[in-house]
Enzyme design. Structure first.
Site, short mmCIF file in Angstrom:
data_model
loop_
_atom_site.label_atom_id
_atom_site.label_comp_id
_atom_site.label_asym_id
_atom_site.label_seq_id
_atom_site.Cartn_x
_atom_site.Cartn_y
_atom_site.Cartn_z
N ASP A 37 0.81 -1.22 0.00
CA ASP A 37 0.00 0.00 0.00
C ASP A 37 0.84 1.27 0.00
OD1 ASP A 37 -2.63 -0.93 0.09
OD2 ASP A 37 -2.48 -1.38 2.22
C1 BGC Z 1 0.08 1.19 6.25
C2 BGC Z 1 -0.34 -0.01 5.47
C3 BGC Z 1 -1.84 -0.07 5.41
C4 BGC Z 1 -2.38 1.23 4.83
C5 BGC Z 1 -3.88 1.28 4.74
C6 BGC Z 1 -0.55 2.43 5.66
O1 BGC Z 1 -0.24 3.53 6.43
O2 BGC Z 1 1.46 1.29 6.31
O3 BGC Z 1 0.17 -1.19 6.07
O4 BGC Z 1 -2.26 -1.13 4.64
O5 BGC Z 1 -1.93 2.32 5.60
O6 BGC Z 1 -4.50 1.47 5.94
C1 NOJ Z 2 -1.87 -3.87 5.29
C2 NOJ Z 2 -3.03 -4.01 4.36
O1 NOJ Z 2 -4.13 -4.53 5.06
C3 NOJ Z 2 -2.71 -4.91 3.22
O2 NOJ Z 2 -3.78 -4.89 2.31
C4 NOJ Z 2 -1.44 -4.48 2.55
O3 NOJ Z 2 -1.19 -5.36 1.53
C5 NOJ Z 2 -0.31 -4.41 3.54
N1 NOJ Z 2 -0.67 -3.54 4.59
C6 NOJ Z 2 1.00 -3.95 2.90
O4 NOJ Z 2 1.01 -2.59 2.64
#
Ligand code: BGC
Ligand code: NOJ
Length: 811
Positions: free
Chosen positions: A483
């Protein structure tokens, strides 16, 4: 240092010291109605959706941590204490919290009074039960005052924490006998209310928070408890609560049992009122009646135990290592149920008001759950697919209450569509139910736009094919699985959210991770096409998969490992040429799993590079070196300090991709070594450093470049649960459902003598015994089913309702 121990026989983790390094929690409820409960009684309850139907209030990131919960206060003379230690925090003579399969028990004592509380949600029931037993273990008569306490949330947990100008005036309750009803907004658009009851007469109650606690006090020191008498308040606005007051006199050795219930009721629009302004209490009374004594409660608890016996009985192992056995047999499977239910919505790190059910998350969560309750997995696949668009793109999430997709946490994540092929193929392999492919499934929740589920998979596949970049590699969109690798989002404004900020519309950034994912699930898509007799489509799809393999080999190989991406400017990401972020885990995992360039040695090279550059004492970090400054063209990833989260943290979710990759080239020692580094039961002894629960996976462990390597965060709701279960059972232990049978192809550490696994599959039970006399990692010399030799690695489908002895000799 440890704070408790595993009780494998009872499938419990027993916490012996309430001051764990962070609240260690458990989940109650398996469908529709849920509670989170910490080892000191903190937590909250909701119906289906932690945002829209919150029954009780919780305070996030509070001081002290974990404030708000289902509290009890015991007043014994001048001593006040709480059975869960909090909120009063009086030193206890003994304390024990047992987190088990969908229940939690507290057993504690003080000054000759012993209390036992069991919290759980009976199967199929919309109410939490708290069975409370108070016993006088002293030699004197004791006069005890018991106060219960919960704080109502005004339903929408998001609004509840923000909209005080309204909310302080809306709260309404009713009290009848020993039942406190919460009916805020019932007279307008809500056809639901909640109640908190106890199965015996009470000596008083309170429903107004300020009167009970006192405006300048905390939960640890409520006025009413200090005074030792209730005020019998009826809340009007402000903050409604529910507190029962019970007096008891206990002879030496005498004990009393109480059944408290926190319930949720929906009533018919035309049947809301008993009389003017008096709610219809009949449904609540029926619920209370159902569990109005200890015998009924115990029977429901027993039913819950049998339910878990059955679920966990479907896969169990005997490996000779209790740490591995308790992960596979108990806790990992349990966590898979929880992640299936919660996605990334409600934990002590996810507030329940931020995220709903993630498209990619829920598809992946399913692969560790489908063997437990396949029917629920099927329903989930259809729910997820129903939020997809005709061009294959998808909403990134949907709310469980409405099941409608929304863009609250962004969209255009170009990996999303492919995970639907993963979940669907895993479901079919487990069940053999190909009818799912024919089911009519809407696009964008619009029934008039329904097409067969197979058409959804096709849309997923072609979403990649139709969105290729300059190197014929998949366009990344806003981001792929990571993400935070936001290659088309250039944000200079600190008020922008990286998740929702508009993409550069002409974004040409490409992802090698999606390329690997596409090849892996493209192959699966082709198999499905063949199964349904669509050879033409299978042939067409094969061409696209072959082209992608070629594109990866040509443009995606950096010499020693797979590149991670091409950025907006067409520059390499995850290349030895880069100053930082030279190598990333995701593309090594996915291109290895896809076996791209395996003959040329690419997979082996890439996995060697992972070992050299990414592996550390606590697991495999996501990228190395971590970014030390902000790269605008990389987005959120470089906002994190080095060693945390997506910037060089051990992001546990992706570690099993490497484990599986290792099994593709037969390296069982490496695969298992990676497994033990992040599997929580193996980390129990370093609980003080690790911080979070030693019985469940967490999302992130601080990496080698962090200030505190090994410290973990974000436990429970992580794709690690399903992926690690999938990796250990299907690739390391190597028992893998396939369309036509059960594959047996272990890849284990050479020193193992073997292992046993019991596996239910398509109505039959397989008692598998693997022996490894030559101490190899991979390879089968002999496979026998009920003594009969089978050639190859697949046990064909056998008659249902029977048990089979499977003897495997490796070599
Ligand atoms: C986090 C991710 C997460 C995303 C969506 C980001 O700040 O690092 O792990 O999936 O937010 O909530
Ligand atoms: C948490 C999110 O829930 C997941 O969808 C994502 O792939 C990982 N973070 C990595 O960013």
């Amino acid at each position: 240092m440890k704070y408790g121990h595993f009780d494998d026989k009872n499938r419990e983790y027993v916490i012996e010291n309430p001051k764990t390094p962070y609240p260690w929690i458990n989940y109650l409820g398996n469908e529709d109605f849920f509670s989170l409960t910490s080892n000191t009684g903190g937590g909250y309850t909701f119906y289906k959706d932690a945002k829209f139907r919150r029954l009780t209030r919780y305070r996030y990131n509070n001081v002290p941590v974990d404030d708000g919960g289902k509290y009890f206060y015991i007043k014994d003379g001048n001593t006040v204490w709480s059975p869960g230690w909090k909120p009063v925090k009086t030193a206890l003579d003994s304390y024990e919290c047992r987190h088990g399969m969908s229940y939690t028990k507290f057993k504690s004592s003080k000054n000759g009074i012993q209390s036992e509380i069991t919290q759980f949600i009976p199967l199929g029931f919309w109410g939490e039960i708290q069975k409370v037993s108070i016993k006088n273990t002293s030699s004197e008569i004791k006069k005890i005052k018991l106060f219960s306490f919960i704080e109502w949330c005004l339903w929408n947990a998001d609004d509840d924490m923000k909209n005080f100008q309204r909310n302080f005036s809306t709260g309404e309750v009713e009290v009848e006998d020993a039942v406190i009803y919460h009916k805020t907004e019932f007279k307008e658009r809500r056809n639901h209310y909640a109640f908190y009851s106890v199965n015996q007469e009470i000596n008083g109650f309170d429903t107004d928070r300020e009167s009970f606690v006192g405006l300048y006090n905390g939960f640890d020191n409520p006025d009413v408890v200090n005074d030792g008498k209730p005020k019998n308040t009826i809340a009007h606005g402000w903050s409604p609560i529910a507190s029962h007051y019970i007096e008891m006199e206990l002879q030496p050795g005498e004990s009393r049992d109480y059944v408290f219930m926190l319930g949720y009721v929906e009533v018919d629009e035309n049947d809301k009122w008993e009389s003017k302004s008096v709610i219809n209490k009949q449904p609540a009374k029926q619920m209370i009646e159902k569990y109005n004594n200890v015998e009924k409660v115990d029977a429901a608890l027993e039913e819950l135990r049998l339910y878990w016996d059955n679920l966990l009985g479907k896969i169990s192992i005997d490996s000779g290592d209790e740490k591995l056995d308790r992960m596979v047999n108990i806790w990992n499977q349990y966590q898979c149920m929880v992640t299936f239910n919660m996605s990334r919505s409600a934990s002590f790190f996810e507030s329940g008001i931020g995220r709903g059910m993630g498209f990619r998350d829920s598809n992946q969560d399913l692969i560790g759950f489908v063997h437990q309750i396949p029917e629920r997995a099927r329903e989930r696949i259809v729910d997820i697919a129903s939020t997809q668009f005709e061009d294959g793109s998808c909403y990134h999430q949907y709310q469980p209450l409405t099941k409608k997709g929304n863009a609250a946490i962004g969209g255009d994540f170009n990996d999303d569509p492919l995970w639907l092929i993963l979940s669907t193929s895993e479901y079919i392999k487990e069940t053999g139910d190909f009818t799912l492919l024919d089911e009519m499934v809407p696009f964008d929740n619009d029934e008039s736009r329904a097409k067969s589920h197979f058409e959804h998979l096709k849309a997923s596949f072609y979403h990649v094919v139709n969105n290729l970049g300059p190197h014929q590699l998949p366009l990344i969109g806003r981001a792929d699985w990571n993400d935070c690798l936001n290659l088309n989002c250039f944000s200079t404004n600190p008020n922008d959210s990286f998740q929702t900020t508009g993409n550069k519309k002409d974004g040409q950034a490409e992802s090698l991770m999606i390329a690997g994912l596409f090849v892996t699930y493209g192959k699966e898509y082709i198999k499905l096409c063949q199964r349904i007799g669509n050879e033409k489509e299978a042939h067409e799809a094969q061409i696209h998969v072959d082209q992608m393999i070629k594109a990866v080999k040509t443009h995606g190989w950096d010499g020693d490992w797979y590149l991670r991406a091409y950025d907006y400017y067409g520059n390499k990401v995850g290349s030895n040429e880069n100053e930082e972020g030279k190598i990333f885990i995701e593309s090594q995992g996915w291109c290895s799993m896809a076996e791209i360039g395996k003959e040329e040695g690419m997979v082996e090279n890439a996995l060697d590079a992972v070992k050299e550059h990414l592996d550390c004492e606590y697991g495999i970090v996501l990228n190395s070196p971590a970014f030390s400054k902000y790269y605008i063209e990389y987005g959120e990833i470089s906002t994190y300090p080095a060693g945390y989260k997506e910037n060089g943290g051990i992001f546990c979710h992706n570690n099993p991709w490497i484990m599986i990759g290792e099994t593709m080239i037969g390296r069982g020692d490496e695969a298992y070594d990676y497994y033990t580094k992040i599997a929580p039961s193996f980390l129990e002894d370093i609980s003080e450093l690790h911080k979070v629960e030693p019985y469940v996976y967490c999302q992130m462990i601080a990496g080698k470049e962090a200030i505190k390597p090994g410290e973990a965060k974000n436990s429970w709701l992580s794709g690690t649960a399903s992926w690690n279960f999938y990796a250990i059972t299907q690739y390391i232990l190597g028992v893998k459902p396939d369309y036509d049978g059960l594959i047996i192809n272990p890849c284990i550490p050479k020193k193992w003598d073997g292992f046993k696994m019991k596996r239910a599959f398509r109505g039959a039970t397989y008692n598998i015994e693997v022996s490894n006399p030559d101490h190899v990692s991979k390879g089968i010399k002999e496979l026998r089913v009920n003594g009969k030799l089978i050639s190859g690695f697949i046990i064909p489908l056998l008659e249902k309702g029977k048990a089979y002895d499977v003897k495997v000799i490796m070599g």
